[in-house]
Design a protein around this motif. Structure first.
Motif, PDB file in Angstrom:
ATOM      1  N   GLU A 220     -15.376 -12.867  -7.078  1.00 42.78           N
ATOM      2  CA  GLU A 220     -14.652 -12.831  -5.792  1.00 42.78           C
ATOM      3  C   GLU A 220     -13.207 -12.374  -6.014  1.00 42.78           C
ATOM      4  O   GLU A 220     -12.630 -11.666  -5.190  1.00 42.78           O
ATOM      5  N   VAL A 221     -12.632 -12.790  -7.150  1.00 43.32           N
ATOM      6  CA  VAL A 221     -11.281 -12.320  -7.483  1.00 43.32           C
ATOM      7  C   VAL A 221     -11.340 -10.822  -7.805  1.00 43.32           C
ATOM      8  O   VAL A 221     -10.512 -10.025  -7.344  1.00 43.32           O
ATOM      9  N   ALA A 222     -12.361 -10.445  -8.569  1.00 41.00           N
ATOM     10  CA  ALA A 222     -12.502  -9.040  -8.978  1.00 41.00           C
ATOM     11  C   ALA A 222     -12.681  -8.128  -7.759  1.00 41.00           C
ATOM     12  O   ALA A 222     -12.157  -7.009  -7.735  1.00 41.00           O
ATOM     13  N   ALA A 223     -13.394  -8.617  -6.740  1.00 42.27           N
ATOM     14  CA  ALA A 223     -13.603  -7.798  -5.537  1.00 42.27           C
ATOM     15  C   ALA A 223     -12.273  -7.534  -4.832  1.00 42.27           C
ATOM     16  O   ALA A 223     -12.030  -6.430  -4.317  1.00 42.27           O
ATOM     17  N   ALA A 224     -11.406  -8.541  -4.822  1.00 38.13           N
ATOM     18  CA  ALA A 224     -10.081  -8.364  -4.202  1.00 38.13           C
ATOM     19  C   ALA A 224      -9.257  -7.345  -4.999  1.00 38.13           C
ATOM     20  O   ALA A 224      -8.583  -6.481  -4.428  1.00 38.13           O
ATOM     21  N   VAL A 225      -9.338  -7.451  -6.325  1.00 35.42           N
ATOM     22  CA  VAL A 225      -8.595  -6.505  -7.176  1.00 35.42           C
ATOM     23  C   VAL A 225      -9.138  -5.091  -6.972  1.00 35.42           C
ATOM     24  O   VAL A 225      -8.373  -4.122  -6.856  1.00 35.42           O
ATOM     25  N   SER A 226     -10.454  -4.999  -6.915  1.00 35.97           N
ATOM     26  CA  SER A 226     -11.104  -3.706  -6.747  1.00 35.97           C
ATOM     27  C   SER A 226     -10.610  -3.030  -5.460  1.00 35.97           C
ATOM     28  O   SER A 226     -10.291  -1.843  -5.444  1.00 35.97           O
ATOM     29  N   TYR A 227     -10.509  -3.827  -4.397  1.00 40.64           N
ATOM     30  CA  TYR A 227      -9.997  -3.283  -3.127  1.00 40.64           C
ATOM     31  C   TYR A 227      -8.535  -2.837  -3.277  1.00 40.64           C
ATOM     32  O   TYR A 227      -8.185  -1.707  -2.921  1.00 40.64           O
ATOM     33  N   LEU A 228      -7.702  -3.710  -3.828  1.00 45.65           N
ATOM     34  CA  LEU A 228      -6.274  -3.374  -3.930  1.00 45.65           C
ATOM     35  C   LEU A 228      -6.043  -2.177  -4.852  1.00 45.65           C
ATOM     36  O   LEU A 228      -5.063  -1.450  -4.701  1.00 45.65           O
ATOM     37  N   ALA A 229      -6.958  -1.968  -5.806  1.00 42.99           N
ATOM     38  CA  ALA A 229      -6.821  -0.836  -6.738  1.00 42.99           C
ATOM     39  C   ALA A 229      -7.374   0.457  -6.138  1.00 42.99           C
ATOM     40  O   ALA A 229      -7.164   1.536  -6.693  1.00 42.99           O
ATOM     41  N   SER A 230      -8.032   0.352  -5.008  1.00 46.24           N
ATOM     42  CA  SER A 230      -8.735   1.520  -4.454  1.00 46.24           C
ATOM     43  C   SER A 230      -7.824   2.367  -3.572  1.00 46.24           C
ATOM     44  O   SER A 230      -6.760   1.926  -3.130  1.00 46.24           O
ATOM     45  N   GLY A 231      -8.296   3.561  -3.272  1.00 45.34           N
ATOM     46  CA  GLY A 231      -7.590   4.443  -2.346  1.00 45.34           C
ATOM     47  C   GLY A 231      -7.533   3.839  -0.954  1.00 45.34           C
ATOM     48  O   GLY A 231      -6.591   4.086  -0.194  1.00 45.34           O
ATOM     49  N   ALA A 232      -8.532   3.015  -0.625  1.00 48.65           N
ATOM     50  CA  ALA A 232      -8.585   2.402   0.713  1.00 48.65           C
ATOM     51  C   ALA A 232      -7.395   1.483   0.960  1.00 48.65           C
ATOM     52  O   ALA A 232      -7.064   1.195   2.112  1.00 48.65           O
ATOM     53  N   ALA A 233      -6.745   1.017  -0.115  1.00 54.78           N
ATOM     54  CA  ALA A 233      -5.634   0.062   0.036  1.00 54.78           C
ATOM     55  C   ALA A 233      -4.270   0.751  -0.107  1.00 54.78           C
ATOM     56  O   ALA A 233      -3.272   0.081  -0.385  1.00 54.78           O
ATOM     57  N   ALA A 234      -4.245   2.071   0.128  1.00 50.87           N
ATOM     58  CA  ALA A 234      -2.990   2.818  -0.078  1.00 50.87           C
ATOM     59  C   ALA A 234      -1.842   2.290   0.781  1.00 50.87           C
ATOM     60  O   ALA A 234      -0.673   2.417   0.407  1.00 50.87           O
ATOM     61  N   CYS A 235      -2.153   1.689   1.932  1.00 49.06           N
ATOM     62  CA  CYS A 235      -1.072   1.223   2.817  1.00 49.06           C
ATOM     63  C   CYS A 235      -0.762  -0.267   2.611  1.00 49.06           C
ATOM     64  O   CYS A 235       0.039  -0.839   3.349  1.00 49.06           O
ATOM     65  N   VAL A 236      -1.381  -0.864   1.616  1.00 50.39           N
ATOM     66  CA  VAL A 236      -1.154  -2.299   1.376  1.00 50.39           C
ATOM     67  C   VAL A 236      -0.182  -2.436   0.202  1.00 50.39           C
ATOM     68  O   VAL A 236      -0.492  -2.030  -0.916  1.00 50.39           O
TER      69      VAL A 236
END
Ligand SMILES: NC(=O)c1ccc[n+]([C@@H]2O[C@H](COP(=O)([O-])OP(=O)(O)OC[C@H]3O[C@@H](n4cnc5c(N)ncnc54)[C@H](OP(=O)(O)O)[C@@H]3O)[C@@H](O)[C@H]2O)c1
Length: 250
Positions: A220-236
């Motif tokens: 569950e932690v890894a999924a959050a990291v995966s999102y923040l590391a992705s292109g989808a999180a460019a505005c975060v």
């Protein structure tokens, strides 16, 4: 950005959370290098994750590791997951324990982030993710050194975010409650020893410390990291994603 496989570096990559993060980033298509002190633990990492010995509290060792890893391809993602946790009431917290917590939990993230950030800024692309903790947001008894060092880590994440705001680089924190990992297993053992409770009882007490009512899974932690590391999180950028089932006021 080039078209080659993006490169991710994970400190504490052989740990419970770090290992799950390495696996997730690898599945996401990154080449992943895990940093740790113990070569045997690094050697047990599932391929294709690569291990490299590095004491991330050592300035020269961090500089050498980053120079070597980034010699042929740029580092796209840095995850600061190395950490340590001991508990004691404040009056029994030694200066040594205080300094160790700051070195492992905060200074290591400072050294690694400082080492990778200039090249990320030059390429106008990069992701830095800090594995902080709910302890970065609130104080709890017997955790002065851990809590203060995690507040420091979150302060660093936010400061980096302010410095890179408006660029292609982001800096964010993930703040889980207790996670099912070797670190928590050690805490459960210590509580059981000190209180005479059984391990299941001790684990339940940790799980019930968060609204979630159970331990967080490393994935569950890894999924959050995966999102923040992705292109989808460019505005975060500059955010703290709290994984505790609800309750922490940011
Ligand atoms: N477990 C939890 O409940 C929880 C909750 C919230 C946040 N966190 C945070 O999440 C992070 C990962 O924790 P975890 O649960 O995965 O703990 P873990 O399983 O104990 O892993 C920690 C890792 O940090 C590495 N490490 C420690 N000191 C190091 C140093 N000087 N240089 C390089 N590596 C070092 C260790 O590897 P070596 O021993 O080989 O060096 C180990 O692999 C930590 O920052 C922790 O504070 C954990």
């Amino acid at each position: 950005m080039g078209t080659s496989t993006p490169l991710a570096v994970v400190s504490g990559g052989a740990g419970g959370i770090g290992g799950a993060v390495c696996a997730a980033l690898s599945r996401d298509g990154h080449r992943v290098v895990a940093l740790g002190r113990d070569p045997s633990r690094l050697a047990r990492l599932a391929r294709p994750v690569e291990g490299r010995v590095c004491d991330v509290t050592d300035e020269a060792a961090v500089a050498a590791a980053v120079a070597e890893i980034a010699a042929h391809e740029p580092i796209s993602v840095l995850v600061n997951s190395a950490g340590t946790a001991e508990s004691a009431p404040l009056h029994r917290t030694t200066l040594e324990a205080w300094n160790t917590h700051f070195a492992v939990n905060a200074t290591s993230a400072f050294l690694l982030t400082r080492a990778v950030l200039p090249a990320m800024r030059e390429r106008d692309h990069g992701r830095v993710v800090f594995i902080a903790s709910t302890a970065a947001h609130a104080g709890t008894p017997y955790t002065a050194a851990y809590t203060a060092s995690k507040h420091a880590m979150l302060g660093l994440a936010r400061t980096v975010a302010a410095e890179v705001a408006g660029t292609g680089v982001t800096s964010n924190a993930v703040c889980p409650a207790f996670v099912r990992s070797p670190m928590t297993e050690r805490s459960v053992r210590r509580i059981a020893e000190r209180t005479g409770r059984g391990p299941e009882d001790a684990e339940r007490a940790l799980a019930e410390a968060a609204p979630l009512g159970r331990l967080v899974a490393p994935d569950e932690v890894a999924a959050a990291v995966s999102y923040l590391a992705s292109g989808a999180a460019a505005c975060v950028n500059g955010q703290s994603l709290v994984l505790d089932g609800g309750g922490i006021q940011q």
